[in-house]
Design a protein around this motif. Structure first.
Motif, PDB file in Angstrom:
ATOM      1  N   LEU A 101       0.814  -1.207   0.000  1.00  0.00           N
ATOM      2  CA  LEU A 101       0.000   0.000   0.000  1.00  0.00           C
ATOM      3  C   LEU A 101       0.852   1.262   0.000  1.00  0.00           C
ATOM      4  O   LEU A 101       0.395   2.322  -0.455  1.00  0.00           O
ATOM      5  CB  LEU A 101      -0.927   0.008   1.220  1.00  0.00           C
ATOM      6  CG  LEU A 101      -1.906  -1.156   1.343  1.00  0.00           C
ATOM      7  CD1 LEU A 101      -2.760  -0.991   2.604  1.00  0.00           C
ATOM      8  CD2 LEU A 101      -2.800  -1.240   0.118  1.00  0.00           C
ATOM      9  N   VAL A 102       2.083   1.168   0.483  1.00  0.00           N
ATOM     10  CA  VAL A 102       2.959   2.344   0.526  1.00  0.00           C
ATOM     11  C   VAL A 102       3.268   2.826  -0.891  1.00  0.00           C
ATOM     12  O   VAL A 102       3.161   4.017  -1.202  1.00  0.00           O
ATOM     13  CB  VAL A 102       4.257   2.022   1.288  1.00  0.00           C
ATOM     14  CG1 VAL A 102       5.185   3.227   1.295  1.00  0.00           C
ATOM     15  CG2 VAL A 102       3.943   1.580   2.717  1.00  0.00           C
ATOM     16  N   GLY A 103       3.648   1.903  -1.766  1.00  0.00           N
ATOM     17  CA  GLY A 103       3.918   2.269  -3.147  1.00  0.00           C
ATOM     18  C   GLY A 103       2.681   2.759  -3.866  1.00  0.00           C
ATOM     19  O   GLY A 103       2.736   3.707  -4.654  1.00  0.00           O
ATOM     20  N   VAL A 104       1.556   2.121  -3.602  1.00  0.00           N
ATOM     21  CA  VAL A 104       0.293   2.553  -4.211  1.00  0.00           C
ATOM     22  C   VAL A 104      -0.035   3.971  -3.764  1.00  0.00           C
ATOM     23  O   VAL A 104      -0.443   4.821  -4.576  1.00  0.00           O
ATOM     24  CB  VAL A 104      -0.843   1.588  -3.848  1.00  0.00           C
ATOM     25  CG1 VAL A 104      -2.182   2.121  -4.341  1.00  0.00           C
ATOM     26  CG2 VAL A 104      -0.579   0.208  -4.437  1.00  0.00           C
ATOM     27  N   GLY A 105       0.147   4.242  -2.488  1.00  0.00           N
ATOM     28  CA  GLY A 105      -0.125   5.582  -1.977  1.00  0.00           C
ATOM     29  C   GLY A 105       0.765   6.633  -2.611  1.00  0.00           C
ATOM     30  O   GLY A 105       0.303   7.724  -2.967  1.00  0.00           O
ATOM     31  N   ALA A 106       2.055   6.327  -2.760  1.00  0.00           N
ATOM     32  CA  ALA A 106       2.974   7.272  -3.385  1.00  0.00           C
ATOM     33  C   ALA A 106       2.593   7.522  -4.838  1.00  0.00           C
ATOM     34  O   ALA A 106       2.631   8.663  -5.320  1.00  0.00           O
ATOM     35  CB  ALA A 106       4.402   6.744  -3.294  1.00  0.00           C
ATOM     36  N   PHE A 107       2.213   6.467  -5.548  1.00  0.00           N
ATOM     37  CA  PHE A 107       1.824   6.608  -6.951  1.00  0.00           C
ATOM     38  C   PHE A 107       0.572   7.470  -7.097  1.00  0.00           C
ATOM     39  O   PHE A 107       0.520   8.377  -7.934  1.00  0.00           O
ATOM     40  CB  PHE A 107       1.579   5.227  -7.558  1.00  0.00           C
ATOM     41  CG  PHE A 107       1.094   5.277  -8.982  1.00  0.00           C
ATOM     42  CD1 PHE A 107       1.975   5.507 -10.020  1.00  0.00           C
ATOM     43  CD2 PHE A 107      -0.249   5.106  -9.270  1.00  0.00           C
ATOM     44  CE1 PHE A 107       1.532   5.567 -11.335  1.00  0.00           C
ATOM     45  CE2 PHE A 107      -0.716   5.159 -10.578  1.00  0.00           C
ATOM     46  CZ  PHE A 107       0.182   5.388 -11.609  1.00  0.00           C
ATOM     47  N   VAL A 108      -0.431   7.212  -6.284  1.00  0.00           N
ATOM     48  CA  VAL A 108      -1.677   7.981  -6.369  1.00  0.00           C
ATOM     49  C   VAL A 108      -1.423   9.441  -6.012  1.00  0.00           C
ATOM     50  O   VAL A 108      -1.911  10.364  -6.689  1.00  0.00           O
ATOM     51  CB  VAL A 108      -2.742   7.368  -5.441  1.00  0.00           C
ATOM     52  CG1 VAL A 108      -3.962   8.279  -5.343  1.00  0.00           C
ATOM     53  CG2 VAL A 108      -3.143   5.987  -5.948  1.00  0.00           C
ATOM     54  N   LEU A 109      -0.653   9.669  -4.968  1.00  0.00           N
ATOM     55  CA  LEU A 109      -0.396  11.034  -4.510  1.00  0.00           C
ATOM     56  C   LEU A 109       0.325  11.854  -5.568  1.00  0.00           C
ATOM     57  O   LEU A 109      -0.044  13.006  -5.835  1.00  0.00           O
ATOM     58  CB  LEU A 109       0.419  10.993  -3.219  1.00  0.00           C
ATOM     59  CG  LEU A 109       0.541  12.303  -2.440  1.00  0.00           C
ATOM     60  CD1 LEU A 109      -0.827  12.783  -1.977  1.00  0.00           C
ATOM     61  CD2 LEU A 109       1.465  12.119  -1.239  1.00  0.00           C
ATOM     62  N   THR A 110       1.341  11.277  -6.186  1.00  0.00           N
ATOM     63  CA  THR A 110       2.087  12.020  -7.208  1.00  0.00           C
ATOM     64  C   THR A 110       1.279  12.189  -8.485  1.00  0.00           C
ATOM     65  O   THR A 110       1.335  13.244  -9.122  1.00  0.00           O
ATOM     66  CB  THR A 110       3.410  11.307  -7.528  1.00  0.00           C
ATOM     67  OG1 THR A 110       3.149   9.942  -7.897  1.00  0.00           O
ATOM     68  CG2 THR A 110       4.340  11.315  -6.320  1.00  0.00           C
ATOM     69  N   SER A 111       0.519  11.180  -8.849  1.00  0.00           N
ATOM     70  CA  SER A 111      -0.236  11.240 -10.111  1.00  0.00           C
ATOM     71  C   SER A 111      -1.304  12.322 -10.093  1.00  0.00           C
ATOM     72  O   SER A 111      -1.562  12.959 -11.122  1.00  0.00           O
ATOM     73  CB  SER A 111      -0.890   9.883 -10.398  1.00  0.00           C
ATOM     74  OG  SER A 111       0.092   8.874 -10.564  1.00  0.00           O
ATOM     75  N   PHE A 112      -1.912  12.549  -8.941  1.00  0.00           N
ATOM     76  CA  PHE A 112      -3.018  13.495  -8.869  1.00  0.00           C
ATOM     77  C   PHE A 112      -2.595  14.887  -8.419  1.00  0.00           C
ATOM     78  O   PHE A 112      -3.453  15.746  -8.195  1.00  0.00           O
ATOM     79  CB  PHE A 112      -4.106  12.956  -7.936  1.00  0.00           C
ATOM     80  CG  PHE A 112      -4.926  11.855  -8.549  1.00  0.00           C
ATOM     81  CD1 PHE A 112      -6.030  12.152  -9.325  1.00  0.00           C
ATOM     82  CD2 PHE A 112      -4.565  10.525  -8.377  1.00  0.00           C
ATOM     83  CE1 PHE A 112      -6.781  11.139  -9.904  1.00  0.00           C
ATOM     84  CE2 PHE A 112      -5.316   9.511  -8.953  1.00  0.00           C
ATOM     85  CZ  PHE A 112      -6.425   9.816  -9.728  1.00  0.00           C
ATOM     86  N   THR A 113      -1.294  15.121  -8.298  1.00  0.00           N
ATOM     87  CA  THR A 113      -0.837  16.454  -7.880  1.00  0.00           C
ATOM     88  C   THR A 113       0.222  17.017  -8.831  1.00  0.00           C
ATOM     89  O   THR A 113       0.018  18.078  -9.425  1.00  0.00           O
ATOM     90  CB  THR A 113      -0.264  16.418  -6.457  1.00  0.00           C
ATOM     91  OG1 THR A 113       0.755  15.392  -6.374  1.00  0.00           O
ATOM     92  CG2 THR A 113      -1.345  16.119  -5.435  1.00  0.00           C
ATOM     93  N   VAL A 114       1.330  16.328  -8.976  1.00  0.00           N
ATOM     94  CA  VAL A 114       2.448  16.863  -9.752  1.00  0.00           C
ATOM     95  C   VAL A 114       2.063  17.037 -11.216  1.00  0.00           C
ATOM     96  O   VAL A 114       2.284  18.109 -11.815  1.00  0.00           O
ATOM     97  CB  VAL A 114       3.685  15.951  -9.620  1.00  0.00           C
ATOM     98  CG1 VAL A 114       4.835  16.510 -10.460  1.00  0.00           C
ATOM     99  CG2 VAL A 114       4.110  15.822  -8.157  1.00  0.00           C
ATOM    100  N   GLY A 115       1.496  16.002 -11.823  1.00  0.00           N
ATOM    101  CA  GLY A 115       1.118  16.082 -13.233  1.00  0.00           C
ATOM    102  C   GLY A 115       0.116  17.184 -13.526  1.00  0.00           C
ATOM    103  O   GLY A 115       0.333  18.014 -14.421  1.00  0.00           O
ATOM    104  N   PRO A 116      -1.009  17.244 -12.801  1.00  0.00           N
ATOM    105  CA  PRO A 116      -1.967  18.323 -13.035  1.00  0.00           C
ATOM    106  C   PRO A 116      -1.365  19.713 -12.832  1.00  0.00           C
ATOM    107  O   PRO A 116      -1.721  20.653 -13.553  1.00  0.00           O
ATOM    108  CB  PRO A 116      -3.069  18.037 -12.010  1.00  0.00           C
ATOM    109  CG  PRO A 116      -3.019  16.555 -11.823  1.00  0.00           C
ATOM    110  CD  PRO A 116      -1.564  16.203 -11.903  1.00  0.00           C
ATOM    111  N   ALA A 117      -0.462  19.858 -11.845  1.00  0.00           N
ATOM    112  CA  ALA A 117       0.169  21.162 -11.629  1.00  0.00           C
ATOM    113  C   ALA A 117       0.996  21.578 -12.841  1.00  0.00           C
ATOM    114  O   ALA A 117       1.015  22.753 -13.237  1.00  0.00           O
ATOM    115  CB  ALA A 117       1.052  21.114 -10.376  1.00  0.00           C
TER     116      ALA A 117
END
Length: 254
Positions: A101-117
């Motif tokens: 779940l740690v890797g999944v959490g990191a992936f979701v967090l970065t995907s929905f913040t860094v890219g859209p920004a």
């Protein structure tokens, strides 16, 4: 027949340093202030000056070393395989799905913040073929074929977030191996050294403006603190076959 009930453990956020939400507010305010300053045309001279300096001080041997070191921030080739590889190792030894779940959490967090920004700010890279006074602009209207994903630096932000996950999983793996606790300095090095190296190399190589890297640093620290607070052992999971929802994988000693 007496009906039994299952008592759920309360969700308690993991501690972060510095403690409290005030530091998160400082990071967010600094990121907003930096973005607003760039949108108002401020600090662009700093970006252009740094760009000119690195372009004039980048001999080929130094460039090659910087390119190699910058791989520390490659998400798809380095960070994700490393994190999920450690997650699998810990999951196998603890017979629990929670390390994944740690890797999944990191992936979701970065995907929905860094890219859209990046899409929202629409900024060209320092290596753009556009005139420098145009490519340095933020919230710009760029040609369709122009690289416009410069702000904030995803390499810097992702490195902070993913290596925080790596440090957490390394600590968990060492505990499963019955090894002596590693010194705290090891985890500090894992969290600090790669982001510092990537910050310097992305700017030196001309792949990002220096304010891109500063924004990536601020955003990465903010998101890394959010990820670090997640109580992985207490997240409610359904009863899974083999008891792989079991707790007791992580501690709060980092």
């Amino acid at each position: 027949m007496r009906e039994t009930t299952t008592v759920r453990r309360p969700l308690r956020l993991r501690p972060v340093r510095p403690a409290g939400w005030w530091f998160d507010g400082v990071l967010l305010a600094a990121l907003v202030a930096l973005t607003a300053a760039l949108a108002a045309g401020q600090l662009l001279d700093v970006d252009l000056t740094v760009r000119e300096w690195v372009n004039a001080h980048r001999p080929e041997p130094a460039r090659q070393v910087a390119v190699v070191l910058n791989f520390l921030g490659q998400g798809g080739w380095v960070l994700m395989p490393l994190t999920f590889g450690l997650g699998v190792a810990v999951a196998v030894r603890t017979r629990s799905i929670r390390p994944l779940l740690v890797g999944v959490g990191a992936f979701v967090l970065t995907s929905f913040t860094v890219g859209p920004a990046k899409l929202w700010t629409d900024r060209a890279a320092p290596s753009s073929k556009l005139p420098p006074e145009e490519s340095v602009q933020i919230f710009a209207t760029l040609p369709p074929d122009e690289w416009d994903l410069s702000y904030p630096s995803g390499h810097v932000a992702n490195t902070i977030i993913w290596y925080g996950a790596v440090a957490l999983l390394v600590a968990a793996l060492l505990r499963t191996l019955d090894r002596p606790a590693a010194p705290r300095s090891l985890y500090v090095a894992i969290r600090v050294a790669p982001p510092a190296i990537v910050f310097c190399t992305t700017t030196y190589l001309g792949w990002h403006w220096i304010t891109d890297s500063v924004a990536g640093l601020l955003l990465g620290l903010l998101l890394g603190r959010l990820l670090g607070r997640v109580p992985w052992d207490d997240l409610p999971l359904p009863d899974l076959p083999g008891g792989v929802h079991r707790r007791g994988v992580f501690t709060d000693d980092l």
